[in-house]
Enzyme design. Structure first.
Site, PDB file in Angstrom:
ATOM      1  N   GLY A 112      78.756  -0.252 -35.018  1.00 59.43           N
ATOM      2  CA  GLY A 112      79.209   0.029 -36.384  1.00 59.43           C
ATOM      3  C   GLY A 112      80.575  -0.552 -36.725  1.00 59.43           C
ATOM      4  O   GLY A 112      81.033  -0.447 -37.868  1.00 59.43           O
ATOM      5  N   ASP A 115      85.723   0.665 -34.285  1.00 63.56           N
ATOM      6  CA  ASP A 115      86.735   0.790 -33.238  1.00 63.56           C
ATOM      7  C   ASP A 115      88.144   0.643 -33.820  1.00 63.56           C
ATOM      8  O   ASP A 115      88.426  -0.308 -34.548  1.00 63.56           O
ATOM      9  CB  ASP A 115      86.509  -0.275 -32.163  1.00 63.56           C
ATOM     10  CG  ASP A 115      87.301   0.021 -30.915  1.00 63.56           C
ATOM     11  OD1 ASP A 115      86.741   0.649 -30.006  1.00 63.56           O
ATOM     12  OD2 ASP A 115      88.502  -0.328 -30.863  1.00 63.56           O
ATOM     13  N   VAL A 183      75.913   4.365 -34.350  1.00 63.71           N
ATOM     14  CA  VAL A 183      75.630   5.359 -33.307  1.00 63.71           C
ATOM     15  C   VAL A 183      75.856   4.787 -31.906  1.00 63.71           C
ATOM     16  O   VAL A 183      76.078   5.540 -30.958  1.00 63.71           O
ATOM     17  CB  VAL A 183      74.225   5.983 -33.446  1.00 63.71           C
ATOM     18  CG1 VAL A 183      74.070   6.654 -34.786  1.00 63.71           C
ATOM     19  CG2 VAL A 183      73.118   4.973 -33.198  1.00 63.71           C
ATOM     20  N   HIS A 186      79.782   5.218 -31.460  1.00 63.08           N
ATOM     21  CA  HIS A 186      80.208   6.574 -31.828  1.00 63.08           C
ATOM     22  C   HIS A 186      79.795   7.616 -30.783  1.00 63.08           C
ATOM     23  O   HIS A 186      80.645   8.332 -30.241  1.00 63.08           O
ATOM     24  CB  HIS A 186      79.594   6.900 -33.194  1.00 63.08           C
ATOM     25  CG  HIS A 186      79.893   8.260 -33.728  1.00 63.08           C
ATOM     26  ND1 HIS A 186      81.158   8.799 -33.752  1.00 63.08           N
ATOM     27  CD2 HIS A 186      79.077   9.199 -34.286  1.00 63.08           C
ATOM     28  CE1 HIS A 186      81.105  10.011 -34.300  1.00 63.08           C
ATOM     29  NE2 HIS A 186      79.861  10.280 -34.620  1.00 63.08           N
ATOM     30  N   ILE A 243      74.120   0.281 -24.907  1.00 60.87           N
ATOM     31  CA  ILE A 243      73.180   1.283 -25.391  1.00 60.87           C
ATOM     32  C   ILE A 243      72.231   0.608 -26.380  1.00 60.87           C
ATOM     33  O   ILE A 243      72.691  -0.015 -27.341  1.00 60.87           O
ATOM     34  CB  ILE A 243      73.899   2.433 -26.148  1.00 60.87           C
ATOM     35  CG1 ILE A 243      75.137   2.932 -25.397  1.00 60.87           C
ATOM     36  CG2 ILE A 243      72.915   3.550 -26.501  1.00 60.87           C
ATOM     37  CD1 ILE A 243      74.915   3.708 -24.167  1.00 60.87           C
ATOM     38  N   TYR A 474      91.869  11.269 -27.790  1.00 58.59           N
ATOM     39  CA  TYR A 474      90.419  11.138 -27.982  1.00 58.59           C
ATOM     40  C   TYR A 474      90.017   9.665 -27.798  1.00 58.59           C
ATOM     41  O   TYR A 474      90.537   8.808 -28.496  1.00 58.59           O
ATOM     42  CB  TYR A 474      90.059  11.635 -29.386  1.00 58.59           C
ATOM     43  CG  TYR A 474      88.585  11.524 -29.770  1.00 58.59           C
ATOM     44  CD1 TYR A 474      87.572  11.642 -28.825  1.00 58.59           C
ATOM     45  CD2 TYR A 474      88.222  11.326 -31.102  1.00 58.59           C
ATOM     46  CE1 TYR A 474      86.235  11.564 -29.191  1.00 58.59           C
ATOM     47  CE2 TYR A 474      86.884  11.254 -31.480  1.00 58.59           C
ATOM     48  CZ  TYR A 474      85.903  11.361 -30.516  1.00 58.59           C
ATOM     49  OH  TYR A 474      84.580  11.273 -30.896  1.00 58.59           O
ATOM     50  N   ASN A 476      87.545   7.986 -28.675  1.00 68.25           N
ATOM     51  CA  ASN A 476      87.010   7.314 -29.866  1.00 68.25           C
ATOM     52  C   ASN A 476      88.108   6.965 -30.876  1.00 68.25           C
ATOM     53  O   ASN A 476      87.834   6.298 -31.875  1.00 68.25           O
ATOM     54  CB  ASN A 476      85.942   8.172 -30.543  1.00 68.25           C
ATOM     55  CG  ASN A 476      84.531   7.702 -30.207  1.00 68.25           C
ATOM     56  OD1 ASN A 476      84.345   6.640 -29.619  1.00 68.25           O
ATOM     57  ND2 ASN A 476      83.536   8.485 -30.593  1.00 68.25           N
ATOM     58  N   TYR A 477      89.321   7.446 -30.626  1.00 65.50           N
ATOM     59  CA  TYR A 477      90.468   6.988 -31.407  1.00 65.50           C
ATOM     60  C   TYR A 477      91.316   6.098 -30.503  1.00 65.50           C
ATOM     61  O   TYR A 477      92.446   6.434 -30.149  1.00 65.50           O
ATOM     62  CB  TYR A 477      91.298   8.167 -31.920  1.00 65.50           C
ATOM     63  CG  TYR A 477      90.601   9.050 -32.931  1.00 65.50           C
ATOM     64  CD1 TYR A 477      89.539   8.580 -33.694  1.00 65.50           C
ATOM     65  CD2 TYR A 477      91.027  10.370 -33.149  1.00 65.50           C
ATOM     66  CE1 TYR A 477      88.916   9.390 -34.625  1.00 65.50           C
ATOM     67  CE2 TYR A 477      90.409  11.180 -34.086  1.00 65.50           C
ATOM     68  CZ  TYR A 477      89.353  10.685 -34.812  1.00 65.50           C
ATOM     69  OH  TYR A 477      88.741  11.486 -35.737  1.00 65.50           O
TER      70      TYR A 477
HETATM   71  C1  LIG Z   1      86.804   5.661 -40.892  1.00 69.70           C
HETATM   72  C2  LIG Z   1      86.506   6.222 -39.543  1.00 69.70           C
HETATM   73  C3  LIG Z   1      86.043   7.522 -39.432  1.00 69.70           C
HETATM   74  C4  LIG Z   1      85.752   8.081 -38.198  1.00 69.70           C
HETATM   75  N1  LIG Z   1      85.280   9.361 -38.134  1.00 69.70           N
HETATM   76  C5  LIG Z   1      84.931   9.888 -36.937  1.00 69.70           C
HETATM   77  C6  LIG Z   1      84.357  11.200 -36.844  1.00 69.70           C
HETATM   78  O1  LIG Z   1      84.155  11.887 -37.842  1.00 69.70           O
HETATM   79  N2  LIG Z   1      84.040  11.676 -35.627  1.00 69.70           N
HETATM   80  C7  LIG Z   1      84.234  10.939 -34.484  1.00 69.70           C
HETATM   81  O2  LIG Z   1      83.919  11.426 -33.400  1.00 69.70           O
HETATM   82  N3  LIG Z   1      84.786   9.711 -34.542  1.00 69.70           N
HETATM   83  C8  LIG Z   1      85.117   9.158 -35.731  1.00 69.70           C
HETATM   84  N4  LIG Z   1      85.643   7.891 -35.774  1.00 69.70           N
HETATM   85  C9  LIG Z   1      85.840   7.155 -34.524  1.00 69.70           C
HETATM   86  C10 LIG Z   1      84.509   6.512 -34.059  1.00 69.70           C
HETATM   87  O3  LIG Z   1      83.694   7.480 -33.447  1.00 69.70           O
HETATM   88  C11 LIG Z   1      84.772   5.388 -33.065  1.00 69.70           C
HETATM   89  O4  LIG Z   1      85.545   4.391 -33.666  1.00 69.70           O
HETATM   90  C12 LIG Z   1      83.471   4.814 -32.521  1.00 69.70           C
HETATM   91  O5  LIG Z   1      83.727   4.105 -31.342  1.00 69.70           O
HETATM   92  C13 LIG Z   1      82.791   3.933 -33.539  1.00 69.70           C
HETATM   93  O6  LIG Z   1      81.566   3.445 -33.111  1.00 69.70           O
HETATM   94  P1  LIG Z   1      81.003   2.119 -33.802  1.00 69.70           P
HETATM   95  O7  LIG Z   1      79.721   1.755 -33.167  1.00 69.70           O
HETATM   96  O8  LIG Z   1      81.041   2.273 -35.272  1.00 69.70           O
HETATM   97  O9  LIG Z   1      82.160   1.077 -33.444  1.00 69.70           O
HETATM   98  P2  LIG Z   1      82.214  -0.309 -32.667  1.00 69.70           P
HETATM   99  O10 LIG Z   1      83.533  -0.866 -33.060  1.00 69.70           O
HETATM  100  O11 LIG Z   1      81.010  -1.128 -32.903  1.00 69.70           O
HETATM  101  O12 LIG Z   1      82.236   0.123 -31.149  1.00 69.70           O
HETATM  102  C14 LIG Z   1      83.235   0.931 -30.579  1.00 69.70           C
HETATM  103  C15 LIG Z   1      83.328   0.660 -29.068  1.00 69.70           C
HETATM  104  O13 LIG Z   1      82.060   0.886 -28.463  1.00 69.70           O
HETATM  105  C16 LIG Z   1      81.513  -0.331 -27.946  1.00 69.70           C
HETATM  106  N5  LIG Z   1      80.107  -0.359 -28.324  1.00 69.70           N
HETATM  107  C17 LIG Z   1      79.594  -0.583 -29.560  1.00 69.70           C
HETATM  108  N6  LIG Z   1      78.259  -0.538 -29.529  1.00 69.70           N
HETATM  109  C18 LIG Z   1      77.917  -0.270 -28.253  1.00 69.70           C
HETATM  110  C19 LIG Z   1      76.664  -0.109 -27.606  1.00 69.70           C
HETATM  111  N7  LIG Z   1      75.511  -0.226 -28.268  1.00 69.70           N
HETATM  112  N8  LIG Z   1      76.666   0.152 -26.273  1.00 69.70           N
HETATM  113  C20 LIG Z   1      77.820   0.258 -25.588  1.00 69.70           C
HETATM  114  N9  LIG Z   1      79.036   0.115 -26.159  1.00 69.70           N
HETATM  115  C21 LIG Z   1      79.083  -0.150 -27.479  1.00 69.70           C
HETATM  116  C22 LIG Z   1      82.322  -1.434 -28.585  1.00 69.70           C
HETATM  117  O14 LIG Z   1      82.333  -2.611 -27.796  1.00 69.70           O
HETATM  118  C23 LIG Z   1      83.676  -0.782 -28.736  1.00 69.70           C
HETATM  119  O15 LIG Z   1      84.357  -0.806 -27.502  1.00 69.70           O
HETATM  120  C24 LIG Z   1      85.950   7.319 -37.013  1.00 69.70           C
HETATM  121  C25 LIG Z   1      86.408   6.008 -37.122  1.00 69.70           C
HETATM  122  C26 LIG Z   1      86.689   5.449 -38.366  1.00 69.70           C
HETATM  123  C27 LIG Z   1      87.193   4.040 -38.472  1.00 69.70           C
END
Ligand SMILES: Cc1cc2nc3c(=O)[nH]c(=O)nc-3n(C[C@H](O)[C@H](O)[C@H](O)COP(=O)(O)OP(=O)(O)OC[C@H]3O[C@@H](n4cnc5c(N)ncnc54)[C@H](O)[C@@H]3O)c2cc1C
Ligand SMILES: *[C@@H]1O[C@H](CO)[C@@H](O)[C@H](O)[C@H]1NC(C)=O
Ligand SMILES: *[C@@H]1O[C@H](CO)[C@@H](O)[C@H](O)[C@H]1NC(C)=O
Ligand SMILES: *[C@@H]1O[C@H](CO)[C@@H](O)[C@H](O)[C@H]1NC(C)=O
Length: 536
Positions: A112, A115, A183, A186, A243, A474, A476-477
């Site tokens: 998504g 990051d 997902v 996240h 994943i 956290y 994810n931050y």
């Molecule tokens: C506006 C905003 C709101 C948010 N709100 C919340 C919230 O309410 N609750 C919460 O818990 N977090 C929240 N977050 C944080 C969010 O959970 C993390 O940024 C999460 O890593 C995003 O996942 P993504 O797939 O969208 O991101 P990406 O940038 O695609 O991936 C994040 C990390 O995971 C890796 N990755 C991506 N896809 C995969 C995969 N398929 N398999 C293995 N690794 C992978 C990437 O390489 C990177 O290191 C928020 C972030 C933002 C920017």
């Protein structure tokens, strides 16, 4: 005289042109080789024009920017990928891993794109790199009878919520508040949201998964074993494999839920009310989630700036029951019937995500982000209420910044009942709430540095009031201020600092799993779990 002054500036320019064109040649060769390798290892073919995007293609920038959240990492000075590959079949993901290893071109995986440090679309430590963008792998299969769903990594969490709600108005899933989250990244980092106090995190509600491992094999829970299955549920993105799918457990939601947002300014006694919230928020009824969003606003005719605290809430039940709970536990906030909106769970998702009222839930199918900014963020976990005097110092610091944003998220309930080692996410019993600090800015008008410095000073100021030894964060931050792996090997010593902040003692188990499943550190980034060095 003339010839000297000309040849001096010319020489380096000529040299530059030469090396630029030869590196362009070599990236063309690399792209060609990669395409060849992909075709060799893919079960079915892929349409090159729409899945293999090189910088010479006019859509390169828009594909790169499509899901990228942090504009800071799209500036021209930031390294760009050699190409972006968007698989349309699982075997393309397997092929991408195999070819990445074979051709030694570093892989970044994106679901998504949320990051915080852009680790899914930028590598600051390695060239060349490419992006494996899972945006085209976004199927969702909901099985209401089984209380479960298989969801593909490139789907957004909003699409998941929507598909569940299309099949049942009494099922939901407890994950993020922002609906454009992918997902894939996240859930692998935890995934908290407005039902965490009732049901825990998204990662607490995963039943099975399908991943591509370092050898390019597809493994489900049984095939990967419980150690690896433990690690991918909260251990953070891009550490152990890619994943492809999650199998998630659906949770019951009532047909009617209630939402509210009540705002208090400093002039309306915000400090005292917030202090009370600190004491009660983690002990409230588990059906109630009241987070606090803290910002600046102008108040009065002169437009003097003030701090606003907005109590933004979801209650899994009707307004009458909610009013009872609030009257008993948190009367200081002064909730009235008028503040409450009774609605369906899926509408509450839109409300909490900040969509204007009346937005149809179909908006979730667009997967569009409502948040794209130049920003820097940090996080803290709080174990004792922060005293009012310290809050007053915090307000002074907020008032020094243009667009500060704090989000305080209550813990307790189910979050306290799940043991710290159940999954890698360790922030459980004893946590009152989490603080997220953000500074947002417009690059065209302002440069990053003053904002980065502001948030670092704020973080220092908060140190006495938050968790210590380790000061927790956290995963994810993502926050690269906490330390980075500077080399391919990933230094274990350095990593143990941020590792214990994100994972506490679970870091050691994550390192053991990593050493077992990816000893050569193929899946790596600036803050990836390092394997233990090879024993000679
Ligand atoms: C506006 C905003 C709101 C948010 N709100 C919340 C919230 O309410 N609750 C919460 O818990 N977090 C929240 N977050 C944080 C969010 O959970 C993390 O940024 C999460 O890593 C995003 O996942 P993504 O797939 O969208 O991101 P990406 O940038 O695609 O991936 C994040 C990390 O995971 C890796 N990755 C991506 N896809 C995969 C995969 N398929 N398999 C293995 N690794 C992978 C990437 O390489 C990177 O290191 C928020 C972030 C933002 C920017
Ligand atoms: C762009 O790059 C691809 C792959 O390297 C190459 O096949 C193609 O010819 C290039 N297209 C243009 C218009 O330069
Ligand atoms: C560029 O990409 C678009 C779609 O992403 C495709 O239709 C087009 O053929 C590509 N052009 C080149 C020159 O590769
Ligand atoms: C949480 O910790 C407190 C003390 O810090 C303890 O009294 C309580 O029993 C714990 N709760 C759970 C569910 O473990």
């Amino acid at each position: 005289m003339v010839s000297v002054s000309l040849s001096f500036p010319l020489f380096p320019l000529f040299f530059l042109l030469l090396s630029a064109s030869s590196s362009a040649d070599s990236s063309l060769i690399l792209q060609g080789k990669f395409l060849q390798c992909l075709s060799l290892h893919s079960e079915i073919s892929f349409p090159i024009a729409t899945t293999f995007i090189t910088p010479n293609n006019s859509s390169f920038a828009s594909v790169l920017e499509s899901s990228a959240q942090n504009l800071r990492y799209l500036l021209p000075s930031v390294p760009k990928p050699n190409f972006i590959f968007l698989p349309v079949h699982e075997s393309h993901v397997q092929a991408a891993v195999i070819c990445s290893k074979e051709l030694q071109i570093h892989l970044r995986v994106r679901s998504g794109g949320h990051d915080y440090e852009a680790l899914s679309y930028v590598s600051l430590i390695e060239t060349p790199f490419f992006i494996l963008d899972l945006a085209k792998l976004r199927s969702i299969n909901v099985d209401i009878k089984d209380n479960s769903a298989w969801i593909q990594a490139g789907a957004t969490i909003g699409e998941v919520y929507y598909r569940i709600s299309q099949k049942s108005n009494t099922h939901g899933f407890p994950a993020g508040l922002c609906t454009s989250l992918g997902v894939g990244g996240h859930i692998t980092g935890g995934a908290y949201g407005s039902m965490m106090r009732k049901y825990g995190l998204g990662a607490d509600n995963v039943l099975d998964a399908r991943i591509v491992d370092v050898k390019g094999r597809i493994l489900d829970r049984k095939a990967m074993g419980e150690d690896l299955f433990w690690a991918i549920r909260g251990g953070g993105g891009a550490n152990f494999g890619i994943i492809l799918w999650w199998k998630i457990k659906l949770v019951p939601v009532p047909p009617t839920v209630t939402v509210f947002t009540v705002t208090k300014t400093l002039e309306q006694g915000a400090t005292k009310i917030l202090h009370k919230w600190e004491e009660v928020a983690s002990n409230l009824d588990e059906n109630l989630f009241v987070r606090v969003i803290i910002q600046l606003a102008s108040a009065g005719a002169k437009g003097r700036r003030t701090v606003t605290t907005s109590y933004n809430a979801l209650f899994l039940g009707g307004a009458d029951a909610l009013l009872q709970v609030m009257k008993q536990s948190f009367p200081e906030m002064g909730l009235t019937r008028k503040d409450c909106t009774e609605t369906s769970w899926i509408q509450s998702v839109l409300y909490i995500a900040g969509f204007p009222s009346g937005t149809p839930p179909e908006v979730l199918l667009q997967g569009k982000s409502t948040f794209k900014n130049y920003f820097k963020a940090k996080s803290d976990f709080v174990k004792e209420p922060i005293p009012e005097t310290a809050l007053e110092g915090l307000w002074k610091r907020l008032l020094l910044e243009n667009s500060p944003l704090l989000i305080w998220t209550p813990y307790g309930g189910m979050m306290s009942k799940i043991p710290e080692s159940a999954i890698p996410f360790p922030h459980r019993n004893g946590t009152l709430f989490k603080i997220q600090y953000l500074s947002l800015w417009q690059e065209s008008k302002e440069k990053a540095m003053p904002h980065m410095e502001w948030i670092r000073r704020l973080y220092n100021y908060m140190a006495p009031y938050v968790s210590t030894l380790p000061r927790r964060a956290y995963v994810n931050y993502k926050d690269l201020d906490l330390g980075v792996n500077l080399d391919k090997e990933g230094s274990f010593i350095e990593a143990s600092t941020w590792g214990s902040k994100y994972f506490k003692d679970n870091f050691n188990r994550l390192v053991r799993v990593k050493t077992k499943v990816d000893p050569d550190n193929f899946f790596r980034h600036e803050q990836s779990i390092p394997p233990l060095p090879h024993v000679m």
